[in-house]
Design a protein around this motif. Structure first.
Motif, mmCIF file in Angstrom:
data_model
loop_
_atom_site.group_PDB
_atom_site.id
_atom_site.type_symbol
_atom_site.label_atom_id
_atom_site.label_comp_id
_atom_site.label_asym_id
_atom_site.label_seq_id
_atom_site.Cartn_x
_atom_site.Cartn_y
_atom_site.Cartn_z
ATOM 1 N N ARG A 1 0.854 -1.224 -0.130
ATOM 2 C CA ARG A 1 0.006 0.087 0.051
ATOM 3 C C ARG A 1 0.735 1.097 -0.036
ATOM 4 O O ARG A 1 0.392 2.510 -0.277
ATOM 5 N N ARG B 1 3.300 6.055 -6.491
ATOM 6 C CA ARG B 1 2.385 5.888 -7.668
ATOM 7 C C ARG B 1 3.432 5.848 -8.895
ATOM 8 O O ARG B 1 4.541 6.508 -8.749
ATOM 9 N N LYS B 2 3.188 4.968 -9.701
ATOM 10 C CA LYS B 2 3.911 4.731 -10.958
ATOM 11 C C LYS B 2 5.383 4.334 -10.658
ATOM 12 O O LYS B 2 6.374 4.707 -11.120
ATOM 13 N N CYS B 3 5.496 3.575 -9.430
ATOM 14 C CA CYS B 3 6.934 3.247 -9.059
ATOM 15 C C CYS B 3 7.693 2.452 -10.106
ATOM 16 O O CYS B 3 7.034 1.323 -10.755
ATOM 17 N N ARG C 1 4.477 -6.010 -10.485
ATOM 18 C CA ARG C 1 3.695 -4.967 -10.579
ATOM 19 C C ARG C 1 4.771 -4.170 -11.528
ATOM 20 O O ARG C 1 4.508 -2.720 -11.868
ATOM 21 N N THR D 1 1.980 8.119 -1.222
ATOM 22 C CA THR D 1 1.853 6.652 -1.695
ATOM 23 C C THR D 1 0.703 6.359 -2.138
ATOM 24 O O THR D 1 -0.422 7.339 -2.126
ATOM 25 N N GLY D 2 0.237 5.087 -2.599
ATOM 26 C CA GLY D 2 -0.785 4.642 -3.169
ATOM 27 C C GLY D 2 -1.891 4.497 -2.378
ATOM 28 O O GLY D 2 -2.936 3.671 -2.757
#
Length: 212
Positions: free
Chosen positions: A15, A19-21, A41, A210-211
């Protein structure tokens, strides 16, 4: 013990992915279960562990890339002796591994984070205080039930190769000291206690969300 406390928290750690790691470092990766989840991912994962045996098993069980994505790059190495690229990794994870090394290793990990990157530590601590013992009492019956449930499921599966376990060392630094040192070395980090004798530390470089 079939119930793995670290695996139980994989979803919680995920979690906190930025984003867009795109780039990740898994410190003390063991047999690579979490590294493979990150790679699934689409993240380019550098996974390191000082045990040659578990790295060999991690490489042997890496499987095929998920959806055409990359496989983790497993390296037999001691992270305290590596020259990590500065400002490179967007996500760094340490699952039950930081207590195997000096805690100030987090300084090198912080420097290796890209701007906006996230460091997550799933850490272990010894029971030293009344609060520790209270949480231990709360965790014990839950742990027993989980062990029974997972053990029953494992007995129903076909027998496979004997599992390879990463080296285990008892944690020695109390949570109170970890909090004090982290406040200095990782300013702005958040630490919260979890069940199963674990804590979660989250440090965001430059405050990227973070996401969650």
């Amino acid at each position: 013990m079939p119930f793995n406390h670290n695996d139980h928290y994989h979803r919680l750690l995920l979690r906190h992915l930025p984003r867009k790691c795109r780039t990740g470092l898994d410190v003390g990766c063991g047999t690579g279960r979490f590294a493979r989840r990150l790679a699934g991912r689409g993240i380019d994962v550098h996974a390191v562990d000082p045990s040659a045996e578990v790295i060999a098993r991690a490489r042997a069980t890496a499987g095929e890339p998920a959806d055409g994505g990359p496989l983790p790059r497993f390296e037999h190495a001691d992270v305290t002796r590596l020259e990590l690229p500065a400002g490179h990794y967007e996500f760094i994870s340490c699952l039950a591994s930081i207590h195997h090394m000096p805690f100030d290793t987090v300084t090198a990990l912080r420097k290796a984070l890209a701007p906006g990157g996230v460091l997550v530590i799933l850490g272990c601590y010894p029971e030293k205080s009344p609060a520790d013992w209270a949480w231990g009492l709360l965790a014990s019956p839950v742990n027993a039930v989980a062990r029974l449930a997972v053990g029953a499921a494992e007995r129903c599966r076909p027998a496979g190769a004997a599992p390879v376990q990463a080296p285990i060392a008892p944690p020695r630094v109390p949570l109170s000291r970890i909090r004090r040192e982290a406040a200095v070395l990782l300013p702005g980090c958040r630490i919260r206690r979890l069940l199963f004798w674990r804590y979660l530390l989250v440090f965001r470089k430059d405050g990227l969300r973070t996401g969650e």
